[in-house]
Design an enzyme around this catalytic site. Structure first.
Site, PDB file in Angstrom:
ATOM      1  N   TYR A   1       1.715  -2.202 -12.993  1.00 18.16           N
ATOM      2  CA  TYR A   1       0.352  -2.418 -13.499  1.00 18.16           C
ATOM      3  C   TYR A   1       0.119  -1.762 -14.849  1.00 18.16           C
ATOM      4  O   TYR A   1      -0.951  -1.216 -15.117  1.00 18.16           O
ATOM      5  CB  TYR A   1      -0.686  -1.932 -12.469  1.00 18.16           C
ATOM      6  CG  TYR A   1      -0.434  -2.520 -11.107  1.00 18.16           C
ATOM      7  CD1 TYR A   1      -0.685  -3.873 -10.871  1.00 18.16           C
ATOM      8  CD2 TYR A   1       0.117  -1.763 -10.081  1.00 18.16           C
ATOM      9  CE1 TYR A   1      -0.414  -4.441  -9.636  1.00 18.16           C
ATOM     10  CE2 TYR A   1       0.395  -2.329  -8.841  1.00 18.16           C
ATOM     11  CZ  TYR A   1       0.124  -3.667  -8.635  1.00 18.16           C
ATOM     12  OH  TYR A   1       0.399  -4.219  -7.420  1.00 18.16           O
TER      13      TYR A   1
ATOM     14  N   TYR B   1      -8.639   3.466 -13.474  1.00 19.45           N
ATOM     15  CA  TYR B   1      -8.546   4.032 -12.119  1.00 19.45           C
ATOM     16  C   TYR B   1      -8.519   5.558 -12.109  1.00 19.45           C
ATOM     17  O   TYR B   1      -8.352   6.145 -11.049  1.00 19.45           O
ATOM     18  CB  TYR B   1      -7.243   3.574 -11.439  1.00 19.45           C
ATOM     19  CG  TYR B   1      -7.012   2.101 -11.371  1.00 19.45           C
ATOM     20  CD1 TYR B   1      -7.951   1.263 -10.779  1.00 19.45           C
ATOM     21  CD2 TYR B   1      -5.840   1.538 -11.864  1.00 19.45           C
ATOM     22  CE1 TYR B   1      -7.727  -0.102 -10.702  1.00 19.45           C
ATOM     23  CE2 TYR B   1      -5.605   0.179 -11.787  1.00 19.45           C
ATOM     24  CZ  TYR B   1      -6.554  -0.640 -11.202  1.00 19.45           C
ATOM     25  OH  TYR B   1      -6.321  -1.976 -11.119  1.00 19.45           O
TER      26      TYR B   1
ATOM     27  N   PRO C   1       5.655  -5.098  -1.505  1.00 16.10           N
ATOM     28  CA  PRO C   1       5.307  -3.980  -2.373  1.00 16.10           C
ATOM     29  C   PRO C   1       5.498  -4.312  -3.852  1.00 16.10           C
ATOM     30  O   PRO C   1       6.392  -5.080  -4.222  1.00 16.10           O
ATOM     31  CB  PRO C   1       6.305  -2.890  -1.965  1.00 16.10           C
ATOM     32  CG  PRO C   1       7.316  -3.550  -1.085  1.00 16.10           C
ATOM     33  CD  PRO C   1       7.010  -4.987  -0.964  1.00 16.10           C
ATOM     34  N   GLY C   2       4.627  -3.739  -4.654  1.00 17.51           N
ATOM     35  CA  GLY C   2       4.798  -3.824  -6.100  1.00 17.51           C
ATOM     36  C   GLY C   2       5.088  -2.441  -6.640  1.00 17.51           C
ATOM     37  O   GLY C   2       6.198  -2.103  -7.043  1.00 17.51           O
TER      38      GLY C   2
ATOM     39  N   CYS D   1     -10.602   1.755 -31.225  1.00 16.86           N
ATOM     40  CA  CYS D   1     -11.983   2.178 -31.441  1.00 16.86           C
ATOM     41  C   CYS D   1     -12.769   2.034 -30.153  1.00 16.86           C
ATOM     42  O   CYS D   1     -13.501   1.067 -29.935  1.00 16.86           O
ATOM     43  CB  CYS D   1     -12.596   1.404 -32.582  1.00 16.86           C
ATOM     44  SG  CYS D   1     -11.811   1.893 -34.112  1.00 16.86           S
ATOM     45  N   GLU D   2     -12.554   2.990 -29.292  1.00 13.66           N
ATOM     46  CA  GLU D   2     -13.094   3.010 -27.943  1.00 13.66           C
ATOM     47  C   GLU D   2     -12.607   4.349 -27.390  1.00 13.66           C
ATOM     48  O   GLU D   2     -11.574   4.832 -27.813  1.00 13.66           O
ATOM     49  CB  GLU D   2     -12.445   1.860 -27.148  1.00 13.66           C
ATOM     50  CG  GLU D   2     -13.086   1.516 -25.870  1.00 13.66           C
ATOM     51  CD  GLU D   2     -14.240   0.533 -26.036  1.00 13.66           C
ATOM     52  OE1 GLU D   2     -15.246   0.750 -25.381  1.00 13.66           O
ATOM     53  OE2 GLU D   2     -14.132  -0.412 -26.830  1.00 13.66           O
TER      54      GLU D   2
ATOM     55  N   GLY E   1       0.833  -1.197   0.000  1.00 11.61           N
ATOM     56  CA  GLY E   1       0.000   0.000   0.000  1.00 11.61           C
ATOM     57  C   GLY E   1       0.873   1.255   0.000  1.00 11.61           C
ATOM     58  O   GLY E   1       0.376   2.358   0.174  1.00 11.61           O
TER      59      GLY E   1
ATOM     60  N   ARG F   1      -4.543   2.069 -16.971  1.00 13.18           N
ATOM     61  CA  ARG F   1      -4.724   2.693 -15.656  1.00 13.18           C
ATOM     62  C   ARG F   1      -5.459   4.036 -15.695  1.00 13.18           C
ATOM     63  O   ARG F   1      -6.311   4.290 -14.843  1.00 13.18           O
ATOM     64  CB  ARG F   1      -3.380   2.835 -14.927  1.00 13.18           C
ATOM     65  CG  ARG F   1      -2.685   1.482 -14.703  1.00 13.18           C
ATOM     66  CD  ARG F   1      -1.451   1.596 -13.836  1.00 13.18           C
ATOM     67  NE  ARG F   1      -1.760   1.832 -12.460  1.00 13.18           N
ATOM     68  CZ  ARG F   1      -1.806   2.998 -11.865  1.00 13.18           C
ATOM     69  NH1 ARG F   1      -1.486   4.096 -12.516  1.00 13.18           N
ATOM     70  NH2 ARG F   1      -2.136   3.107 -10.605  1.00 13.18           N
TER      71      ARG F   1
HETATM   72  C1  LIG Z   1      -1.138  -6.474  -5.403  1.00 14.06           C
HETATM   73  C2  LIG Z   1      -0.683  -6.946  -4.123  1.00 14.06           C
HETATM   74  C3  LIG Z   1       0.439  -6.360  -3.520  1.00 14.06           C
HETATM   75  C4  LIG Z   1       1.173  -5.169  -4.095  1.00 14.06           C
HETATM   76  O1  LIG Z   1       0.478  -3.965  -3.953  1.00 14.06           O
HETATM   77  P1  LIG Z   1       1.161  -2.571  -4.386  1.00 14.06           P
HETATM   78  O2  LIG Z   1       0.102  -1.556  -4.168  1.00 14.06           O
HETATM   79  O3  LIG Z   1       1.551  -2.686  -5.819  1.00 14.06           O
HETATM   80  O4  LIG Z   1       2.353  -2.365  -3.555  1.00 14.06           O
HETATM   81  C5  LIG Z   1       0.854  -6.896  -2.325  1.00 14.06           C
HETATM   82  N1  LIG Z   1       0.228  -7.953  -1.756  1.00 14.06           N
HETATM   83  C6  LIG Z   1      -0.848  -8.542  -2.310  1.00 14.06           C
HETATM   84  C7  LIG Z   1      -1.480  -9.702  -1.645  1.00 14.06           C
HETATM   85  C8  LIG Z   1      -1.333  -8.057  -3.506  1.00 14.06           C
HETATM   86  O5  LIG Z   1      -2.420  -8.621  -4.042  1.00 14.06           O
END
Ligand SMILES: *Cc1c(COP(=O)(O)O)cnc(C)c1O
Length: 401
Positions: free
Chosen positions: A356, A302, A260-261, A328-329, A218, A298
């Protein structure tokens, strides 16, 4: 990255193309680990779904990271990238018992987020240690509106179900070795996050065989100017202290895990597109690029605001544009955005294109998914070819009609 480097990449590899700067990924990884350097055992599990190219996974492996996966295919990708199964945590939502069994066979850490599967899995495999995903139901309103695993969320086992959870664990004699939460919300208010963490600590004290507590993710990164970002250093110092205190009470040095991603890869990514048409209408000027929500969804999904820079004309007079795609959208990337004068054939660079973005790309309009390039040690390396017509028809069966 420098404009001239990005322009050269667009020229050499064509457009549209995703570019990832490994230096930025490494910098973010180090920033996170040093924020938590007071914790004895820290584990970062990179969330593969943000950007799952094998080369990116290998880079994380080389940094000492583990992997957070949400599907059996992501588990397989992680293994292919060389991760030890023990360094992979599998956190699915709403998947079948069969898929969880398959992941357990591969030897990865299982994380279960509902009581039905927990009971079935525990009855069948009491010897396989399992982590449980908790939904802490924390809500905070006001300006820093963040909801942490809110009551209507489909994720996690409600904290109100802990008595039932404990009964399942007792009946099946299974071992719970980890407690997890992933709020999914942006951490704007560290105190709210710490409050949710207290609920996790409370839950954790019910289990005697824990090895780790996983606080999910998060972490917010800025997309546009004025965006709030998570103060990682403040979070690190406050949570580390609390975590160390908890370990003392618990009587064991646990691992503090994060997954984290976005924080690790978002800012490392650039998406380069070429302007096909500049179209003046009665109300605006459209800049139409050789892409659409088939490559970067995105903004439409979002309302994400990716900064867009005209790297072909960075000193041009600023004007207002609607940047749209060629499918085409309605595929509006940016509305009424001030950008240096755009001419046909200019290259527009979308920032924060690491997380993402490619992983959500599709073949809508039968377009090819873009190429991916790694900017590594001062060199551009192709890590995924642009698709070809063969890729579009690969699995189609051409029957006689
Ligand atoms: C997607 C996800 C993350 C990564 O979330 P970020 O907002 O990209 O940091 C971490 N844990 C779980 C279980 C997820 O599904």
């Amino acid at each position: 990255m420098e404009h001239h480097t990005l322009l050269q990449i667009a020229e050499d590899f064509g457009s549209p193309v995703y570019v990832y700067n490994t230096d930025k990924i490494i910098e973010q990884y180090k920033r996170l680990t040093s924020a938590f350097n007071k914790v004895n055992h820290l584990k970062i599990n990179y969330a593969a779904k943000a950007l799952s190219n094998l080369s990116i996974l290998k880079l994380f492996k080389s940094l000492g990271s583990g992997l957070d996966t949400v599907s059996i295919q992501e588990v397989q990708l992680g293994l292919k990238a060389g991760f030890d199964p023990k360094a992979i945590i599998y956190t699915p939502n709403g998947v079948s018992l069969k898929e969880i069994e398959k992941a357990a066979e591969l030897g990865v850490q299982i994380n279960i987020d509902n009581l039905s599967i927990l009971e079935q899995f525990g009855s069948k495999y009491p010897k396989v240690p399992v982590c449980i995903r908790i939904n802490p139901h924390v809500m905070a309103g006001g300006n820093t509106n963040i909801s942490v695993g809110h009551i209507d969320s489909k994720f996690g086992i409600s904290i109100h179900q802990i008595p039932h959870l404990l009964r399942i664990v007792k009946n099946t004699k299974m071992t719970i070795n980890g407690i997890h939460m992933h709020t999914g919300s942006d951490i704007l208010d560290i105190d709210v996050f710490l409050y949710a963490s207290e609920i996790l600590f409370d839950t954790a004290s019910n289990f005697k065989n824990l090895e780790f507590i996983d606080f999910g993710s998060g972490f917010k990164v800025p997309y546009k100017t004025g965006d709030i970002e998570t103060n990682i250093e403040e979070l690190g110092s406050k949570l580390s202290k609390r975590f160390n205190d908890f370990c003392k009470t618990y009587g064991k040095d646990l691992v503090l895990a994060f997954e984290p991603g976005k924080f690790l890869v978002s800012e490392a990514g650039y998406f380069l597109t070429k302007v096909n048409v500049v179209k003046q209408t009665t109300s605006t000027v459209f800049a139409q690029v050789d892409s659409g929500f088939n490559h970067l969804i995105r903004p439409m999904l979002y309302g994400a605001q990716h900064q867009i820079i005209n790297i072909s004309n960075p000193n041009g007079r600023e004007r207002f544009y609607s940047v749209v795609g060629y499918i085409c959208e309605t595929d509006t990337f940016a509305n009424n955005r001030r950008i240096n004068e755009i001419r046909e054939d200019d290259v527009l660079c979308f920032k924060n294109a690491g997380a993402y973005c490619f992983t959500m790309a599709s073949n809508y309009n039968s377009r090819f998914r873009p190429a991916e390039v790694l900017w590594h040690k001062g060199k551009a390396v192709l890590i995924r070819k642009r698709e070809e017509f063969e890729d579009i028809i690969r699995n189609q069966i051409d029957i006689e009609l």
